[in-house]
Scaffold this active site. Structure first.
Site, PDB file in Angstrom:
ATOM      1  N   GLU A 177       0.813  -1.213   0.000  1.00  0.00           N
ATOM      2  CA  GLU A 177       0.000   0.000   0.000  1.00  0.00           C
ATOM      3  C   GLU A 177       0.850   1.269   0.000  1.00  0.00           C
ATOM      4  O   GLU A 177       0.510   2.242  -0.678  1.00  0.00           O
ATOM      5  CB  GLU A 177      -0.937  -0.002   1.218  1.00  0.00           C
ATOM      6  CG  GLU A 177      -2.140  -0.909   1.092  1.00  0.00           C
ATOM      7  CD  GLU A 177      -1.821  -2.376   1.327  1.00  0.00           C
ATOM      8  OE1 GLU A 177      -2.686  -3.226   1.036  1.00  0.00           O
ATOM      9  OE2 GLU A 177      -0.704  -2.661   1.814  1.00  0.00           O
ATOM     10  N   HIS A 212      -9.270  -5.776  10.980  1.00  0.00           N
ATOM     11  CA  HIS A 212      -9.954  -5.582   9.699  1.00  0.00           C
ATOM     12  C   HIS A 212     -11.347  -4.997   9.869  1.00  0.00           C
ATOM     13  O   HIS A 212     -12.162  -5.087   8.944  1.00  0.00           O
ATOM     14  CB  HIS A 212     -10.060  -6.916   8.939  1.00  0.00           C
ATOM     15  CG  HIS A 212      -8.752  -7.435   8.447  1.00  0.00           C
ATOM     16  ND1 HIS A 212      -8.637  -8.628   7.773  1.00  0.00           N
ATOM     17  CD2 HIS A 212      -7.506  -6.939   8.528  1.00  0.00           C
ATOM     18  CE1 HIS A 212      -7.366  -8.853   7.459  1.00  0.00           C
ATOM     19  NE2 HIS A 212      -6.666  -7.822   7.914  1.00  0.00           N
TER      20      HIS A 212
END
Length: 370
Positions: free
Chosen positions: A97, A166
């Site tokens: 990322e 998450h």
């Protein structure tokens, strides 16, 4: 909250009467006020069509992220785009990322319009330096010489059974940062109109979707389906009008708020539901206008309570409409703990329709409305 209510109401017949009025959480969602609805569209298809149309209209728009191309997106949001636009505009990236977000910001510096997809916004933590220190601040630090027209999008907040790392909502995190715009769609209309607005905007936009909404269908009008359709950034939508209490919510919680409002309507209580759509900028005018009409406010969010979106809304109302309040502002939020993995604990850690209803009843009981 229940403890506070018991202290106010006691354990006598009034509390029992309030509790007996609660309805089960599993109720049909209230009818949504979409005018001239011609068909239904899922949030997934709304996002896909918005990407397709904006990429077709502007060759500087491109999509990049993990599995957005060959796999057609982890949630199939980019389905068909690789075949239509090719690998130069739909770029599969490595699992890095920080790397591909930095590339996206650099491309925006050079006049392109990148759309960076995070498989989940939890992974944006790997790239937060590029988002905040590069994308958000460059226009200000360059005295307006550098524009950064970039969209960071992907699923945000709790899904189901994916644990603490998450499951986090990042609305308040990114809304704290000057230079960013933060959008939170609920319906297909929101998803389509706000994503188009985000892609066209000259500034960096955080676009927070919800995984559990992707498959949800919503009515859409011919206007929404038009390729020129676009929603204004910074404007909330009144999903349901009411006169007794204002409920503010965003993303998945809008649906829950509508269900709670439907439960209340069975008891003759009229709740106004505001879909915020935009967290930064926040439509303070719409919120305060509603509170001045209903004289009560309940804020709803999925994220942690401390320093949350609800806290900012509460302060806005205190600053601008305090004299109109007939009862204290109530805040409904996720539990102040990392998300548990066990399903039963997970349900306790995020707001449920039943908790909405109970808090609303207590608030109205204290104000002698019920």
């Amino acid at each position: 909250m229940l403890g506070a209510a018991r202290r106010q109401l006691g354990s006598g017949p009034m509390l029992g009467q309030v509790l007996r009025r609660l309805r089960p959480a599993a109720v049909a969602e209230a009818t949504r006020g979409y005018s001239a609805a011609a068909k239904e569209m899922t949030v997934r298809d709304a996002l896909n069509s918005a990407l397709d149309e904006e990429m077709s209209a502007d060759p500087s728009v491109f999509l990049m992220g993990e599995e957005v191309g060959e796999y057609q997106g982890a949630y199939k949001i980019s389905k068909g785009l690789l075949d239509k636009y090719g690998p130069d505009r739909v770029l599969d990236t490595p699992i890095t990322e920080a790397g591909f977000t930095g590339i996206g910001v650099g491309a925006a510096y050079q006049g392109l319009r990148p759309i960076v997809e995070f498989m989940t916004f939890n992974f944006s933590m790997q790239a937060i330096d590029h988002i905040i220190n590069s994308a958000a601040k460059s226009n200000y630090m360059s005295a307006g010489q550098i524009s950064v027209p970039i969209v960071f999008r992907g699923p945000n907040g709790a899904a189901a059974g994916v644990g603490a790392q998450h499951s986090q909502c990042y609305a308040a995190w990114y809304a704290h940062v000057p230079g960013l715009k933060v959008l939170t769609p609920y319906s297909a209309e929101d998803a389509r109109g706000l994503l188009k607005a985000a892609i066209r905007d000259p500034d960096p936009v955080i676009f927070l979707e919800n995984e559990l909404l992707y498959g949800e269908s919503f009515p859409v009008s011919a206007e929404v389906l038009d390729s020129s359709f676009c929603l204004p950034i910074g404007k909330a939508k009144i999903e349901r009008e009411g006169k007794d209490v204002t409920i503010t919510a965003f993303s998945k919680m809008v649906g829950y708020a509508l269900q709670a409002a439907e439960i209340l309507s069975k008891e003759g209580i009229s709740a106004e539901v505001i879909n915020l759509r935009s967290i930064r900028p926040l439509d303070r005018a719409a919120i305060n206008a509603s509170v001045r009409k209903t004289n009560r406010l309940v804020t709803v969010e999925e994220g942690f309570p401390q320093h949350g979106v609800g806290a900012e809304i509460c302060m806005s109302v205190v600053e601008e409409s305090f004299e109109y309040l007939d009862a204290p502002v109530e805040r409904i939020a996720g539990a102040d703990v990392p998300m548990p993995y066990a399903a039963n604990l997970e349900r306790m850690a995020v707001p449920q329709v039943s908790s909405f209803s109970s808090i609303l009843y207590f608030l109205l009981a204290l104000a002698h409305i019920v």
